[in-house]
Scaffold this motif. Sequence first.
Motif, PDB file in Angstrom:
ATOM      1  N   ARG A 184     148.058  81.204 112.764  1.00 27.37           N
ATOM      2  CA  ARG A 184     147.038  80.199 112.433  1.00 27.37           C
ATOM      3  C   ARG A 184     145.801  80.362 113.314  1.00 27.37           C
ATOM      4  O   ARG A 184     144.669  80.177 112.857  1.00 27.37           O
ATOM      5  N   ASP A 185     146.021  80.724 114.576  1.00 26.09           N
ATOM      6  CA  ASP A 185     144.877  80.967 115.465  1.00 26.09           C
ATOM      7  C   ASP A 185     144.077  82.186 114.987  1.00 26.09           C
ATOM      8  O   ASP A 185     142.841  82.190 115.052  1.00 26.09           O
ATOM      9  N   LEU A 200     143.864  83.287 111.895  1.00 23.36           N
ATOM     10  CA  LEU A 200     143.161  82.887 110.667  1.00 23.36           C
ATOM     11  C   LEU A 200     141.918  82.065 111.012  1.00 23.36           C
ATOM     12  O   LEU A 200     140.838  82.286 110.448  1.00 23.36           O
ATOM     13  N   ALA A 201     142.063  81.145 111.950  1.00 27.48           N
ATOM     14  CA  ALA A 201     140.919  80.316 112.355  1.00 27.48           C
ATOM     15  C   ALA A 201     139.829  81.171 113.001  1.00 27.48           C
ATOM     16  O   ALA A 201     138.632  80.952 112.765  1.00 27.48           O
ATOM     17  N   ILE A 245     151.641  81.955 107.778  1.00 28.75           N
ATOM     18  CA  ILE A 245     150.972  81.105 108.773  1.00 28.75           C
ATOM     19  C   ILE A 245     151.951  80.183 109.490  1.00 28.75           C
ATOM     20  O   ILE A 245     151.570  79.176 110.071  1.00 28.75           O
ATOM     21  N   HIS A 268     150.510  90.175 112.834  1.00 28.22           N
ATOM     22  CA  HIS A 268     150.164  88.998 112.038  1.00 28.22           C
ATOM     23  C   HIS A 268     149.021  89.295 111.060  1.00 28.22           C
ATOM     24  O   HIS A 268     148.996  88.742 109.950  1.00 28.22           O
ATOM     25  N   ARG A 327     152.035  79.692 115.301  1.00 24.58           N
ATOM     26  CA  ARG A 327     150.760  79.233 115.850  1.00 24.58           C
ATOM     27  C   ARG A 327     149.792  80.410 116.019  1.00 24.58           C
ATOM     28  O   ARG A 327     148.589  80.276 115.800  1.00 24.58           O
TER      29      ARG A 327
END
Length: 208
Positions: free
Chosen positions: A44-45, A47-48, A38, A74, A41
């Motif tokens: 993380r986007d 995953l969110a 993660i 990713h 960025r």
Amino acid sequence: MSSLLPLEPSAAGVADRDIDPKLVDLADAEADEILSAIASRTARDILAAAYAEPRTASDIADAIESSVQNVSYHLDRLCDADLLEVVETWYSEQGREMAVYGPTSAALVLYAGAEQSTPSITTALERVLGGVGVVGVASLLVHRRWRALQPSVRAVRGESAQQSVVDSASAFATGPGGVALWTGLLVVAGLFALWYWRTYRPARRRTA
């Protein structure tokens, strides 16, 4: 002619799946893999987006405005870090399988510090004993209230107000007080069993 294959049925979100939070100590080796996965960025986007709603790689790419190739890269890393997994398979109109990605845990928590995150079974047992005490007192109050109504009944039947210890215990066990006691104990035992299987055991496995 419409396709007979399912086209994007609703996938179960985090709230609908029986999954637990993931607690990871920053000192653990697993934390290194997670932080690496993660670090960007984009990851993380992704995953969110998966936490918000299970999605295919192309849907995630549209949601975060990135290319499918970049998202797929990713996604592989997030799956290797055990943060995402394939939760369902959808089909395109051409019959092509599309993996639907969702989180492996209800929440991801990275923590630091010496304090153990595993729930204390000693504390839980102390609470159980406290609950048993409350149930015992409540059942005695119910029994006393019930007994207070009995003298008039015994007078009508011509029964003696004196009872032996065995008779008193039998009257308690078979009366409302006994029912309240056993019902309360079953509720306390059920709550403890639920906590043990849903909270304590998963936390022990994560920290083992």
